[in-house]
Design an enzyme around this catalytic site. Sequence first.
Site, PDB file in Angstrom:
ATOM      1  N   TYR A   1       0.864  -1.187   0.000  1.00 12.49           N
ATOM      2  CA  TYR A   1       0.000   0.000   0.000  1.00 12.49           C
ATOM      3  C   TYR A   1       0.897   1.233   0.000  1.00 12.49           C
ATOM      4  O   TYR A   1       1.862   1.307   0.759  1.00 12.49           O
ATOM      5  CB  TYR A   1      -0.904   0.004   1.238  1.00 12.49           C
ATOM      6  CG  TYR A   1      -1.746   1.248   1.396  1.00 12.49           C
ATOM      7  CD1 TYR A   1      -1.509   2.152   2.438  1.00 12.49           C
ATOM      8  CD2 TYR A   1      -2.778   1.536   0.519  1.00 12.49           C
ATOM      9  CE1 TYR A   1      -2.275   3.292   2.597  1.00 12.49           C
ATOM     10  CE2 TYR A   1      -3.563   2.683   0.664  1.00 12.49           C
ATOM     11  CZ  TYR A   1      -3.303   3.565   1.706  1.00 12.49           C
ATOM     12  OH  TYR A   1      -4.068   4.702   1.851  1.00 12.49           O
TER      13      TYR A   1
ATOM     14  N   ASP B   1       9.323   2.697  -0.914  1.00 15.59           N
ATOM     15  CA  ASP B   1       8.350   3.350  -0.053  1.00 15.59           C
ATOM     16  C   ASP B   1       8.683   2.960   1.392  1.00 15.59           C
ATOM     17  O   ASP B   1       8.327   1.869   1.841  1.00 15.59           O
ATOM     18  CB  ASP B   1       6.933   2.917  -0.425  1.00 15.59           C
ATOM     19  CG  ASP B   1       5.898   3.588   0.460  1.00 15.59           C
ATOM     20  OD1 ASP B   1       4.703   3.550   0.110  1.00 15.59           O
ATOM     21  OD2 ASP B   1       6.269   4.152   1.520  1.00 15.59           O
TER      22      ASP B   1
ATOM     23  N   LYS C   1       5.402   9.201   8.611  1.00 17.25           N
ATOM     24  CA  LYS C   1       5.222   8.692   9.975  1.00 17.25           C
ATOM     25  C   LYS C   1       6.302   9.189  10.954  1.00 17.25           C
ATOM     26  O   LYS C   1       6.218  10.308  11.446  1.00 17.25           O
ATOM     27  CB  LYS C   1       5.119   7.174   9.924  1.00 17.25           C
ATOM     28  CG  LYS C   1       3.871   6.732   9.096  1.00 17.25           C
ATOM     29  CD  LYS C   1       3.649   5.258   9.091  1.00 17.25           C
ATOM     30  CE  LYS C   1       2.643   4.850   8.039  1.00 17.25           C
ATOM     31  NZ  LYS C   1       1.241   4.891   8.494  1.00 17.25           N
TER      32      LYS C   1
HETATM   33  P1  KE4 Z   1      -0.433   8.500   4.548  1.00 16.48           P
HETATM   34  O1  KE4 Z   1      -0.978   9.216   3.328  1.00 16.48           O
HETATM   35  O2  KE4 Z   1      -1.514   7.722   5.281  1.00 16.48           O
HETATM   36  O3  KE4 Z   1       0.363   9.408   5.485  1.00 16.48           O
HETATM   37  O4  KE4 Z   1       0.660   7.431   4.062  1.00 16.48           O
HETATM   38  C1  KE4 Z   1       0.266   6.499   3.080  1.00 16.48           C
HETATM   39  C2  KE4 Z   1       1.220   5.317   3.145  1.00 16.48           C
HETATM   40  C3  KE4 Z   1       2.218   5.215   2.205  1.00 16.48           C
HETATM   41  N1  KE4 Z   1       3.094   4.183   2.231  1.00 16.48           N
HETATM   42  C4  KE4 Z   1       3.019   3.227   3.193  1.00 16.48           C
HETATM   43  C5  KE4 Z   1       4.009   2.105   3.179  1.00 16.48           C
HETATM   44  C6  KE4 Z   1       2.015   3.295   4.180  1.00 16.48           C
HETATM   45  O5  KE4 Z   1       1.949   2.337   5.127  1.00 16.48           O
HETATM   46  C7  KE4 Z   1       1.098   4.359   4.166  1.00 16.48           C
HETATM   47  C8  KE4 Z   1      -0.028   4.472   5.191  1.00 16.48           C
HETATM   48  N2  KE4 Z   1      -0.100   3.420   6.141  1.00 16.48           N
HETATM   49  C9  KE4 Z   1      -1.402   3.157   6.709  1.00 16.48           C
HETATM   50  C10 KE4 Z   1      -1.313   1.979   7.670  1.00 16.48           C
HETATM   51  N3  KE4 Z   1      -0.927   0.769   7.079  1.00 16.48           N
HETATM   52  C11 KE4 Z   1      -1.963   4.380   7.385  1.00 16.48           C
HETATM   53  C12 KE4 Z   1      -3.151   4.110   8.266  1.00 16.48           C
HETATM   54  C13 KE4 Z   1      -4.419   4.604   7.656  1.00 16.48           C
HETATM   55  O6  KE4 Z   1      -4.583   4.447   6.427  1.00 16.48           O
HETATM   56  O7  KE4 Z   1      -5.221   5.149   8.425  1.00 16.48           O
END
Ligand code: KE4
Length: 433
Positions: free
Chosen positions: A148, A243, A271
């Site tokens: 993701y 990523d 994060k």
């Molecule tokens: P954000 O746009 O949520 O800050 O980051 C997206 C993203 C990009 N790349 C990786 C590897 C990620 O894990 C994420 C977002 N992670 C999720 C949890 N697996 C965020 C939690 C959520 O979607 O509320």
Amino acid sequence: MVQGYDFSGSVQAWQRAKRVIPGGVNSPVRAFGGVDEKPVVVASGRGCRITDIDGNEYIDYVGSWGPLILGHAHPKVVAAIQAAAQRGTTFGAPTLAETELAERIVRAVPSIQKLRMVSSGTEAVMTAIRLARAHTGRDYILKMNGCYHGHSDCLLVAAGSGLAEHSNPSSAGVPRCFAEKTIVAEYNDLPGVERAFEEYHGRVAGLIIEPIAANMGVVLPDPGYLKSLRQLCDYHSAVLIFDEVITGFRVAYGGAQGLFGITPDLTCLGKIIGGGLPAAAVGGKSAIMNLLSPLGPVYQAGTLSGNPLAMAAAIATLDLLVEGDPYGQLETAVAQLQAGIEDAARRTGIAMRILRAGSIMSCYFTDRPVRNLAEVKATDIALFKRFFSGLLRNGVYIAPSAYEALFVSLAHGPADIEKTVEIVHKVFEDIRR
Ligand code: KE4
């Protein structure tokens, strides 16, 4: 199994939220759709614990999905945010703190010569994709099934029935023509990547991957897999994008690329580099990063990019990650947790295996290997849901989905780990009954 946990306040608050917020949440996974419980509404957090609005306390292994490697409300991080806020919360102009954070990241991650701050991992990835396409003049992007990368249109795609089949949108509102420019291979399937590069010869702008997958649960790269992806991208002149939104500063101060000794062309971070506030970044080779406006033709912008409060939180966090031996401390804690959970499963006869990378791990209810999304899906998800409920109702809060990771922080002390293992054992015994 069910303790006298009263969730009535959370239930009412969630009902109220649903009247004005879709699903009552501002991010879908928080709605607990992957488990048989209703969301708990959190009131506060401190160290490794959170308390919900009914006063129930939990040992927290979500940690806001990764940012909180120091735990909740670390005094030095809170103080840094407070001090920054006193000076003004945002200017929409350059500040020294942005440079000071960028310098720290450049020192920590040698593949990053320059970086651009943004406000979310999605923005970081979206920008990396745009840079890869501009740098190569090509359109296609290759991603791995189960990884993701945020919710930008071209990455909300589901694997077609075969590589030759174009990908399909995995979300409503994504035009088919967007999805068709994204090719999906299976994680750890090198021949699949080789076929994709051949099938779309000369048309692949970049390959994006979570070097350690953590969004299908934690899935580790096979030995040599990442090195082979590097070689394939070199051979086909495609941009290799790591990523590391989760793994950056998490599995090591230099991220997964530091652990494996692989140099991507671009890296996405998030994060932890926000210290608990909204901040993320895309960084890499200057030759590619200099394509970004105002230097180059790739447009990208953001009102709150490099926000002073987030910069202060991030700098405080990263500076604490270079004091003493935090990653050694984390390793001790997580190894104790893994050993305790595995022992509890063995003693209760529950088939379970843990995949772990540093302080992120996933518990899979299976006795078979787990190397890709299909094998995660083949694990006992129903049993995971019972595991989740038992933990929640006994004071341990893990991700409400079998396809996520547990995050251990520096605030998880030996007593917290011991308590967790004790509760896990009780939950396994209840499940066995
Ligand atoms: P954000 O746009 O949520 O800050 O980051 C997206 C993203 C990009 N790349 C990786 C590897 C990620 O894990 C994420 C977002 N992670 C999720 C949890 N697996 C965020 C939690 C959520 O979607 O509320």
